[in-house]
Scaffold this motif. Sequence first.
Motif, short mmCIF file in Angstrom:
data_model
loop_
_atom_site.label_atom_id
_atom_site.label_comp_id
_atom_site.label_asym_id
_atom_site.label_seq_id
_atom_site.Cartn_x
_atom_site.Cartn_y
_atom_site.Cartn_z
N GLY A 80 0.83 -1.34 -0.14
CA GLY A 80 -0.16 0.09 0.03
C GLY A 80 0.85 1.24 -0.07
N GLY A 81 2.22 1.08 -0.21
CA GLY A 81 2.93 2.37 -0.21
C GLY A 81 3.16 2.81 1.14
N PHE A 82 4.07 4.09 1.34
CA PHE A 82 4.19 4.49 2.69
C PHE A 82 3.12 6.18 2.65
CE2 PHE A 82 7.62 1.61 1.99
CZ PHE A 82 7.62 0.91 2.84
N PRO A 83 3.18 6.45 3.99
CA PRO A 83 2.60 7.68 3.89
C PRO A 83 3.67 8.82 4.09
CG PRO A 83 2.82 6.48 6.32
CD PRO A 83 3.35 5.66 5.04
N GLU A 84 3.11 10.06 4.09
CA GLU A 84 4.42 11.24 3.90
C GLU A 84 5.21 11.45 5.36
OE1 GLU A 84 2.81 15.11 3.53
OE2 GLU A 84 1.01 14.58 4.87
N ARG A 85 6.28 11.81 5.27
CA ARG A 85 7.07 11.83 6.47
C ARG A 85 6.42 13.20 7.20
NH1 ARG A 85 10.99 8.65 4.14
NH2 ARG A 85 12.24 7.98 5.78
N THR A 86 6.13 12.82 8.40
CA THR A 86 5.45 14.10 9.30
C THR A 86 6.53 14.22 10.58
OG1 THR A 86 4.13 12.27 10.15
CG2 THR A 86 3.08 13.76 8.61
N PRO A 87 6.17 15.18 11.10
CA PRO A 87 7.22 15.64 12.36
C PRO A 87 7.32 14.45 13.26
CG PRO A 87 6.02 17.40 11.89
CD PRO A 87 5.41 16.50 10.81
N LEU A 88 8.34 14.28 13.75
CA LEU A 88 8.43 12.80 14.58
C LEU A 88 8.00 13.29 16.04
CD1 LEU A 88 11.95 11.44 13.53
CD2 LEU A 88 9.68 10.39 13.27
N GLY A 100 28.47 0.59 32.20
CA GLY A 100 28.89 0.51 30.77
C GLY A 100 28.16 1.11 29.77
N TYR A 101 26.70 1.43 30.11
CA TYR A 101 26.01 2.12 29.13
C TYR A 101 24.48 2.75 29.94
CZ TYR A 101 22.90 -2.28 29.79
OH TYR A 101 22.08 -3.05 30.50
N ARG A 102 24.05 3.54 29.11
CA ARG A 102 22.74 4.04 29.86
C ARG A 102 21.69 3.67 28.71
NH1 ARG A 102 25.03 8.78 27.39
NH2 ARG A 102 23.42 10.27 26.24
N ALA A 103 20.31 3.84 29.20
CA ALA A 103 19.15 3.73 28.30
C ALA A 103 18.25 4.73 28.52
CB ALA A 103 18.71 2.18 28.86
N GLU A 104 17.89 5.35 27.54
CA GLU A 104 17.05 6.64 27.10
C GLU A 104 15.67 6.04 26.60
OE1 GLU A 104 20.05 9.91 26.18
OE2 GLU A 104 18.47 9.60 24.93
N LYS A 105 14.55 6.37 27.41
CA LYS A 105 13.44 6.00 27.02
C LYS A 105 12.80 6.87 25.95
CE LYS A 105 12.67 4.59 31.80
NZ LYS A 105 11.93 4.38 32.95
N ILE A 106 12.11 6.40 25.07
CA ILE A 106 11.77 7.38 23.73
C ILE A 106 10.66 7.12 23.37
CG2 ILE A 106 12.53 8.19 21.52
CD1 ILE A 106 14.86 8.61 23.37
N ILE A 107 9.59 8.38 23.08
CA ILE A 107 8.46 8.24 22.24
C ILE A 107 8.56 9.09 21.13
CG2 ILE A 107 5.91 8.58 22.37
CD1 ILE A 107 6.13 8.25 25.30
N PHE A 108 8.20 8.42 19.61
CA PHE A 108 8.06 9.34 18.65
C PHE A 108 6.69 9.00 18.02
CE2 PHE A 108 10.51 5.81 17.00
CZ PHE A 108 10.01 5.62 15.87
N GLU A 109 6.49 9.80 17.03
CA GLU A 109 5.16 9.77 16.13
C GLU A 109 5.60 9.30 14.91
OE1 GLU A 109 2.54 12.94 16.50
OE2 GLU A 109 3.44 13.54 18.55
N SER A 110 5.36 7.92 14.53
CA SER A 110 5.89 7.83 12.94
C SER A 110 4.76 8.06 12.16
CB SER A 110 5.77 6.15 12.93
OG SER A 110 4.40 5.56 13.23
#
Length: 668
Positions: A80-88, A100-110
């Motif tokens: 079905g193709g892909f939608p347009e890129r919109t602000p994340l 030895g590392y850190r983990a950042e919790k992320i939310i974005f809008e696809s």
Amino acid sequence: MHHRYLLAATCLLICPLVASAAKPEQAGAVSPSEIVNHRLLEKSQALLAKRREAYEQRTKVDDIRHHQQRLKQYFTEAIGGFPERTPLNPQITGTVQREGYRAEKIIFESRPRHFVSGTLFLPQDKKFPPPYPAVLVVCGHSENGKAYDGYQASCALLALNGIAAFIIDPICQGERKQLLKPSGTPAIRSSTTGHTQVGIGAILLGWNTAQYEIWDGMRGIDYLQSRPDIDGKRVGCFGNSGGGTQTSYLMALDERIVAAAPSCYITSFERLLPTAGPQDAEQNIFGQLAAGMNHADYIIMRAPRPTLICTATKDFFDIGGSWDAFREAKRVYMRFGFGERVDLAENDDTHGFKKPLREAAARWMLRWLADRDVAVTEPKIDLLSDEEMWSTPQGQVMLLPGARSAFDLNLEEAQRLERVRAEKWSDQTAAQSRERVRKTLGIPEQKEIAAASASEPGQQTDVVLTTTSEVPLTGKWLKPEGAPTGTTLYLHAAGADKAVDDDADLKALVDAGQSVLAIDVSGIGTTQPKGRRWYNESFGVNAGNAVLAYLCGTSMVAQRTEEILAIAKLMAEVDGKPSAPISLVATDELCVPALHAAVLAPELIDEVKLIRPLISWTEVIRGKLTQNQVVNAVHGVLREYDLPDLVTFLGDRVTIIDPVDGQGKPVD
């Protein structure tokens, strides 16, 4: 055949039981309940043979490049193709520190308000100064998504070795359950069931659950490339099981992925379909067998970029098929002059992203993204709890204000298409409308459909008919005393025998002087699949076969419609004498193909009576949860018409009795 599954704190992948484990060459041993599956396997193997022939002829690099572009275009269109890129609109909602590392919790809008939850594992700055190479990690069918131990561990292992790892929840998993109860708890716990419930609606739109997963992954790479601490030119991707599927798709379609390592997925359809069978919604692309897209082609499409196939000896994704895919890919990479860029790692174990495969994938990423070819050993890792991995306050993105689910997006598209269809149907002739329906179904023109043939000419009551589907269609032809007053084709979803024994309406027709043929089309009565069902009871006994047909580029609706038309042609020439136009009666799931047959053949079918028919495909999408609707799904049909369009087209030639919604519940 048995359901195979993996349990490790959470259930990962549940393989469906197909109706038949018989291979096409075992034709003599095929039982009636397995024959539909057997014929579809024969069709699929014939398509795969054509693909292998084309593969062997494609030896020049220019021809391979043309093949890559053709398949990428087909693949994109088929989902079905892909939608347009919109602000994340990305948000960092918290940080957890580990040694030895850190983990950042992320939310974005696809997509707008369609939230993706993820965790970014970042190396220790003092040991590995940024910008970091990065790997997008996509999850298999874990109920808790990105928090699953093996997937978390793979991210931590990368971060401990200087590579950032961004792991995201797929829809219907982890924090992205797409349908919640009023209490806020998931309405669908199984990820495969959730993917397929979304997928039923997506099919009707000409989309695919894979479109959601691929686009989420592409936007995840967009997010990585937006960060100053990430080297956006050194991006990789890996995932296991269902994550292996997503990795395969992403690495084929997104050229930003430098190195890839799909795990416990790549095999061949030649081996997969007769054994484990077709998988859940996103793992089946419409018509991919007819288009010549096998598992090996996901690697070939990205040649000659570095790709490691991670496998398990005892996987239900057949290891022989994995080696077949590897060999095909290796030969292509050699033609490009970069044979060393594709390899296979085989862990002598069962399905799963076990430690040896995590280490192999990490080493592959270090080699190609960080220019460090070193042995990687996974230490004991202090994993995060599910709650520590939460990116959202309550552990579910659908509890965020204004959140839109995949079900919501499906419905929005269905409503848009409803407006588009109104214009298409407003100024068409009857002939043009029929042609639109025929082409959407993908069946031959009426004149090209041969009449069904009887296995024993001159049969009286008990009949066995055959059509181009090569499925024996059994039934009973009940004739009245004296000359018949008319002819009726009777299609009962419970089977012809059940109809003859118990259906009062059928008996009334015979008593009224009608000649009645009660017959079973594919997957009904004698050819109904037996045993455990494909993934979930809600998908119905014919769902697995419907998915096989989908892979071949057709549908059970198309197959059954063509069978009905062939039977009607036979009935119209009984004893070589043209009979009066046929009355057609159908119940339940057979109403959809019966309605199509009546639209396509007015010269054969005078009227149609539908008992408990599905009210509309749009209502299937609106209802979100469905019962027995995989068998009724036609790819992209809502771009062209809905069931009410066909009812309106027939006018007073159709009678509707007790219509139902997508869950089989009565509607007004």
